[in-house]
Motif scaffolding. Structure first.
Motif, PDB file in Angstrom:
ATOM      1  N   GLY A   1       0.828  -1.213   0.000  1.00  0.00           N
ATOM      2  CA  GLY A   1       0.000   0.000   0.000  1.00  0.00           C
ATOM      3  C   GLY A   1       0.856   1.253   0.000  1.00  0.00           C
ATOM      4  N   TRP A   2       0.191   2.410   0.022  1.00  0.00           N
ATOM      5  CA  TRP A   2       0.946   3.674  -0.010  1.00  0.00           C
ATOM      6  C   TRP A   2       1.229   4.146   1.414  1.00  0.00           C
ATOM      7  CZ3 TRP A   2       0.923   8.626   1.766  1.00  0.00           C
ATOM      8  CH2 TRP A   2       1.821   9.510   1.149  1.00  0.00           C
ATOM      9  N   VAL A   3       2.500   4.298   1.709  1.00  0.00           N
ATOM     10  CA  VAL A   3       2.898   4.866   3.012  1.00  0.00           C
ATOM     11  C   VAL A   3       4.045   5.855   2.810  1.00  0.00           C
ATOM     12  CG1 VAL A   3       2.178   3.033   4.595  1.00  0.00           C
ATOM     13  CG2 VAL A   3       4.396   2.880   3.477  1.00  0.00           C
ATOM     14  N   GLU A   4       4.111   6.777   3.738  1.00  0.00           N
ATOM     15  CA  GLU A   4       5.162   7.803   3.730  1.00  0.00           C
ATOM     16  C   GLU A   4       5.720   7.850   5.147  1.00  0.00           C
ATOM     17  OE1 GLU A   4       4.156  11.957   2.176  1.00  0.00           O
ATOM     18  OE2 GLU A   4       3.889  12.130   4.340  1.00  0.00           O
ATOM     19  N   LEU A   5       7.024   7.629   5.270  1.00  0.00           N
ATOM     20  CA  LEU A   5       7.673   7.650   6.592  1.00  0.00           C
ATOM     21  C   LEU A   5       8.620   8.841   6.652  1.00  0.00           C
ATOM     22  CD1 LEU A   5       8.699   3.876   6.951  1.00  0.00           C
ATOM     23  CD2 LEU A   5       6.522   4.946   7.508  1.00  0.00           C
ATOM     24  N   ARG A   6       8.571   9.560   7.753  1.00  0.00           N
ATOM     25  CA  ARG A   6       9.440  10.737   7.885  1.00  0.00           C
ATOM     26  C   ARG A   6      10.043  10.739   9.289  1.00  0.00           C
ATOM     27  NH1 ARG A   6       7.354  15.344   9.640  1.00  0.00           N
ATOM     28  NH2 ARG A   6       5.331  14.540   9.011  1.00  0.00           N
ATOM     29  N   TYR A   7      11.312  10.401   9.322  1.00  0.00           N
ATOM     30  CA  TYR A   7      12.039  10.447  10.607  1.00  0.00           C
ATOM     31  C   TYR A   7      12.667  11.824  10.727  1.00  0.00           C
ATOM     32  CZ  TYR A   7      15.703   9.805  14.055  1.00  0.00           C
ATOM     33  OH  TYR A   7      16.518   9.955  15.145  1.00  0.00           O
ATOM     34  N   GLN A   8      12.592  12.403  11.908  1.00  0.00           N
ATOM     35  CA  GLN A   8      13.180  13.729  12.102  1.00  0.00           C
ATOM     36  C   GLN A   8      13.891  13.775  13.446  1.00  0.00           C
ATOM     37  OE1 GLN A   8      10.342  16.917  12.019  1.00  0.00           O
ATOM     38  NE2 GLN A   8      11.900  18.520  11.962  1.00  0.00           N
ATOM     39  N   ALA A   9      15.145  14.198  13.409  1.00  0.00           N
ATOM     40  CA  ALA A   9      15.889  14.484  14.652  1.00  0.00           C
ATOM     41  C   ALA A   9      16.179  15.976  14.645  1.00  0.00           C
ATOM     42  CB  ALA A   9      17.183  13.686  14.695  1.00  0.00           C
ATOM     43  N   ARG A  10      15.799  16.636  15.694  1.00  0.00           N
ATOM     44  CA  ARG A  10      15.956  18.102  15.754  1.00  0.00           C
ATOM     45  C   ARG A  10      16.703  18.486  17.022  1.00  0.00           C
ATOM     46  NH1 ARG A  10      11.161  22.319  14.740  1.00  0.00           N
ATOM     47  NH2 ARG A  10      11.901  21.851  12.659  1.00  0.00           N
ATOM     48  N   SER A  11      17.642  19.394  16.876  1.00  0.00           N
ATOM     49  CA  SER A  11      18.231  19.987  18.080  1.00  0.00           C
ATOM     50  C   SER A  11      18.063  21.497  17.981  1.00  0.00           C
ATOM     51  CB  SER A  11      19.709  19.597  18.223  1.00  0.00           C
ATOM     52  OG  SER A  11      20.513  20.375  17.394  1.00  0.00           O
ATOM     53  N   THR A  12      17.709  22.097  19.093  1.00  0.00           N
ATOM     54  CA  THR A  12      17.505  23.551  19.119  1.00  0.00           C
ATOM     55  C   THR A  12      18.277  24.155  20.282  1.00  0.00           C
ATOM     56  OG1 THR A  12      15.599  23.524  20.610  1.00  0.00           O
ATOM     57  CG2 THR A  12      15.139  23.240  18.273  1.00  0.00           C
ATOM     58  N   LYS A  13      18.604  25.415  20.132  1.00  0.00           N
ATOM     59  CA  LYS A  13      19.191  26.187  21.235  1.00  0.00           C
ATOM     60  C   LYS A  13      18.540  27.556  21.250  1.00  0.00           C
ATOM     61  CE  LYS A  13      23.696  24.123  21.995  1.00  0.00           C
ATOM     62  NZ  LYS A  13      23.452  22.959  21.101  1.00  0.00           N
TER      63      LYS A  13
END
Lengths: 444, 464
Positions: B14-26
């Motif tokens: 089937g149709w799937v969309e995976l989006r991994y995100q690692a974020r660092s902020t200061k």
């Protein structure tokens, strides 16, 4: 993550902060589970589920403070190291203190166990009800957006002074954004929001009906008139215009020298009929909880009574700086340092009926929404009166578009001539209708 | 992680969309010489979108293990199935697009992590001190630094597998001036896509501080403008705000389908023929524009979209769903701010192309009007293109010369009417390069800009 596990993780974070060099420390943890059903352009768009645990760590090294947060438990130690490193690199401030531990008693109506059984299908049903209700008012109404969200949130606060507080909360929020379209004529957008803490009290229909009515009311509006005169504000417009009062009442802004009222405690700042209260313990209130972002119990706090400024909203920092009582207004999430913010924030109603406010006006403007800005520092406001109607000889007259209103918030508070007995809650704000005098009204 | 996501997508069906995100902020904030905030965040998670029976479902999780990814796919599919029975118009398919593969690094020689926290703190303390000591009328000062660094892996079942990096630092200075109980505020900011020296090279921090002080102090003595329709010269900052807030949102295809005024205007004249208005994920005019986005959050390679060409409305801004609905190519405008947000249609860098008129000539022709610079405290716009913006700095123009400063000015009108009234477009160009973000249920870092414009609109002032 269960509430018990969240407490364990927060305790672990507290230990890590101490191990890495903090001499005092605070950890605030939140686990949030949400189910959302969203609609666009009169149709369901998407359903969403989300779960996240966020832990915020505040490290004190002497008078220095650093803060870090993470949603990844495997990185809890990295966050602790970051918080201590940030503290050690920062200039000290003697008002960086933890609050004195205070017993936290429960408050009623923050959590409905039935929320645990609330499903995506239930959220979808509520969204469909918003769509159907809005469209049932008039087929010319288009629901640009509608959304229903069910949220369960666990909160835990621990600190090195011995504070340990935890609470579970449920919250259901719903919103709608409508326009009306008739041929080439497009109305203003109108948005309404509603919220409740319990499953049984969910009622999405009133916001859908009101939003549709307002959008339709602005369809076919024509150019207004230019004059100086009274303006009657709907509670939504009161929120748009008077939101900067929170800025003035924030003790941090008084400390910063940015609040106009920094030296006005005990002095009149509004007409004697004007009263403003913040109460974080109203049973079932949208912003009700037993403790604030620093673990201090909420309370009922009169801010303005009889037109006289009685108190600012404080957290531990400002209470220490002003040597004043901590009012339990530390605000914010686990992703940020404790700030200051209101809970259930209300302008108290008066005796007059809304109709009395209108009937006393020879020539004025009724404003349902204000799209503009109020400068929190100077109090100058200027913007477009949305879904507005002229008032002529005490009666609501034709709809007008593109009408600008301008004045000054501080002057308006001292000259306002009417407060209604009817109120409306807009999320955590409960406001009456208000009548302001001497407002500059400009037709485009 | 990329391999895990590719493997999981391949086995999912089937149709799937995976989006991994690692974020660092200061974030560092100093006010009146005191440190108010010194904070960081380390966030990571996975957002999953599934299309089942013509309906999207979305789920997010912080568990990026194989088991966690599979559970999130199942949750997204379950959410979609729940809505499917009640959705009136099913999604018939997603438009074909140039799907991104490979790595997309940030173009900078000076990454933010190469600079210590102490260096960043020292800059903010210096900026705050510069504001505080800028004039005797300064009652309060504030300076802040913020940075966001993102790593995203976007994998879809129809061909995207992109590893995208982003880095966006910003600076802000606020001055509050006071005299005889009256208070006024000046605020300035700068922001870029890039590294440390890229940020400092856009505007010198001292210049930010001095401008904030000047605006705050000058306004203390300024009168209010008188309301009414007027000829105005807008600076690139306000031109950008007009493009983004008052025009751009009305051409986002989801807003269009919700009943925006633009819905039946493709091919129609909506502005002066001097106006060409675009939205782009690329690097026109500057390699550092805040809204640079090589790949959108559906994994689509972005492109420059001409929205208005010589006054004629040519295109809306699309994701893959709305592009299929309209039978056009996706424009790469699907964006999600954090992993737990689903991608929705957002702008990137929105601007008007420069024309041919020098600024002094543009002002020189104005007998009576206003010169307006930058957005004030706030602005709002409707899907019928009616807008109201506060103005940070407004000067009268009298007999072709910039004159007296006025305070508390607002501008309003219908953005398309304003663009139709344009009779001169400047020969220069500037991005806003500001701090802050656009809000539409979730945030997005964007940029906006253009040349100077001369047009007619309504100034909000006071009737006396």
């Amino acid at each position: 993550m269960s509430e018990h596990n969240l407490l364990d993780q927060c305790q672990r974070a507290l230990d890590l902060l101490r191990q890495h060099g903090a001499d005092r420390a605070e950890v605030f943890g939140q686990t949030t589970r949400t189910i959302t059903s969203a609609a666009e352009k009169d149709d369901l768009q998407i359903s969403k589920s989300r779960q996240e645990t966020r832990i915020g760590l505040r490290a004190f090294v002497g008078a220095q403070v650093g803060f870090a947060s993470t949603n990844t438990l495997a990185r809890l130690e990295d966050a602790a190291v970051d918080a201590v490193t940030l503290a050690k690199a920062s200039p000290g401030d003697p008002h960086n203190v933890l609050p004195e531990p205070t017993a936290v008693g429960p408050v009623a109506g923050t959590y409905d166990p039935a929320a645990d059984a609330f499903t995506t299908a239930d959220a979808v049903k509520q969204t469909i009800r918003i769509l159907e209700t809005a469209k049932s008012v008039d087929r010319r109404v288009i629901v640009g957006e509608a959304e229903f969200t069910a949220e369960i949130r666990d909160r835990v606060l621990v600190n090195s002074a011995g504070a340990e507080a935890q609470e579970q909360g449920s919250l259901f929020t719903y919103s709608v954004l409508t326009t009306a379209r008739d041929g080439k004529a497009v109305s203003n957008m109108d948005g309404k929001v509603g919220a409740t803490r319990s499953v049984g009290a969910i009622d999405v229909e009133p916001i859908a009906r009101r939003s549709s009515a307002n959008a339709l009311g602005s369809l076919g509006a024509e150019k207004g008139e230019t004059f100086n005169g009274p303006v009657v504000l709907d509670p939504y417009a009161v929120l748009d215009l008077f939101a900067p009062l929170q800025f003035q009442l924030n003790a941090r802004n008084a400390l910063r020298g940015m609040s106009r009222w920094k030296d006005a405690l005990g002095e009149p700042v509004a007409v004697p009929e004007f009263a403003l209260v913040d109460d974080g313990r109203i049973p079932g209130g949208v912003a009700t909880s037993s403790f604030d972002r620093e673990g201090v119990p909420h309370r009922r706090l009169p801010l303005i009574e009889g037109g006289v400024l009685r108190s600012f909203m404080h957290n531990a920092y400002t209470a220490h700086a002003f040597d004043a009582p901590n009012t339990g207004h530390a605000a914010g999430s686990a992703g940020s340092l404790p700030a200051i913010g209101p809970t259930n924030f209300s302008i108290l109603p008066s005796e007059a009926a809304k109709e009395d406010l209108i009937s006393g006006v020879k020539r004025g403007l009724l404003v349902n929404r204000f799209s503009g800005n109020t400068d929190p520092v100077s109090g100058d406001f200027s913007g477009v009166a949305k879904a507005a109607h002229l008032i002529v000889d005490g009666k609501v007259d034709r709809a007008v578009s593109g009408t600008l209103i301008a004045g000054n918030l501080f002057e308006a508070l001292k000259t306002l001539s009417g407060i209604s007995r009817e109120t409306e809650s807009v999320f955590n704000y409960t406001f009456p209708f208000l009548r302001l005098e001497g407002i500059s009204i400009t037709a485009e | 992680m990329q391999k895990l996501l590719e493997r999981t997508v391949a086995g999912a069906g089937g149709w799937v969309e995976l989006r991994y995100q690692a974020r660092s902020t200061k974030r560092i904030t100093v006010r009146n010489g005191n440190l108010e905030e010194s904070s960081s965040a380390l966030l990571a998670g996975l957002g999953v979108r599934a299309l089942v029976d013509g309906v999207f479902g979305f789920a997010s999780t912080t568990d990026a293990s194989e088991r966690g990814v599979l559970a999130a796919i199942e949750a997204a599919r379950s959410a979609a199935k729940t809505s499917a029975g009640a959705k009136k118009e099913r999604i018939k398919g997603l438009a074909d697009a140039s799907m991104a593969t490979g790595a997309f690094p940030v173009a900078t020689d000076d990454p933010l992590d190469a600079h210590s926290l102490e260096e960043k703190l020292a800059l903010v303390l210096r900026l705050d001190e510069r504001v505080r000591s800028g004039a005797k009328e300064i009652a309060s000062s504030m300076a802040s630094y913020g940075e966001i660094q993102d790593e995203k892996i976007i994998v879809t079942s129809d061909g995207a597998s992109a590893h995208v990096f982003d880095s966006k630092p910003e600076l802000r200075a606020i001055a509050v001036a006071g005299r005889n109980g009256d208070q006024t505020m000046g605020h300035e900011s700068s922001g870029v896509t890039g590294g440390w020296s890229d940020l400092l090279g856009i505007v010198a921090p001292e210049e930010l501080a001095d401008k904030a002080v000047q605006v705050a102090v000058d306004q203390l003595a300024a009168p209010h403008p008188s309301g009414g329709t007027s000829v105005v010269v807008l600076d690139p900052g306000l031109v950008g705000v007009l493009c983004h807030e008052a025009i751009g949102h009305t051409v986002e295809a989801d807003i269009v389908l919700g009943g925006a005024i633009t819905s039946d205007k493709i091919g129609e004249v909506v502005a002066s023929e001097l106006i060409t208005l675009c939205d782009s994920g690329a690097t026109e005019y500057s390699p550092y524009a805040v809204g640079i986005l090589p790949v959108d959050d559906e994994g689509v390679l972005t492109r420059r979209t001409v929205i208005i060409e010589k006054g004629v409305l040519r295109s809306f801004l699309h994701n893959r769903e709305t592009a299929a609905h309209y039978g056009v190519a996706p424009t790469g405008n699907a964006r999600a701010y954090v992993y737990s947000d689903d991608p929705i249609i957002r702008m990137r860098n929105t601007y008007i192309e420069p024309g041919e008129t020098p600024l002094d000539e543009m002002i020189g022709w104005v007998k009576e009007g206003y010169y307006l610079r930058e957005l004030g405290m706030s602005g709002q716009a409707d899907s019928n293109a009616e807008f109201m913006f506060g103005v940070r700095e407004a000067h009268r123009i009298v007999d072709g010369k910039i004159g007296e400063l006025v305070r508390g000015a607002t501008i309003s009108g219908n953005a398309f009417d304003v663009l139709k009234s344009v009779d001169a477009v400047g020969d220069d160009f500037a991005w806003e390069h500001g701090a802050g973000a656009c809000g539409k249920g979730q945030l997005a870092k964007v940029d906006l800009g253009g040349p100077y414009l001369r047009c007619a609109l309504t100034i909000g002032g006071r009737q006396t």
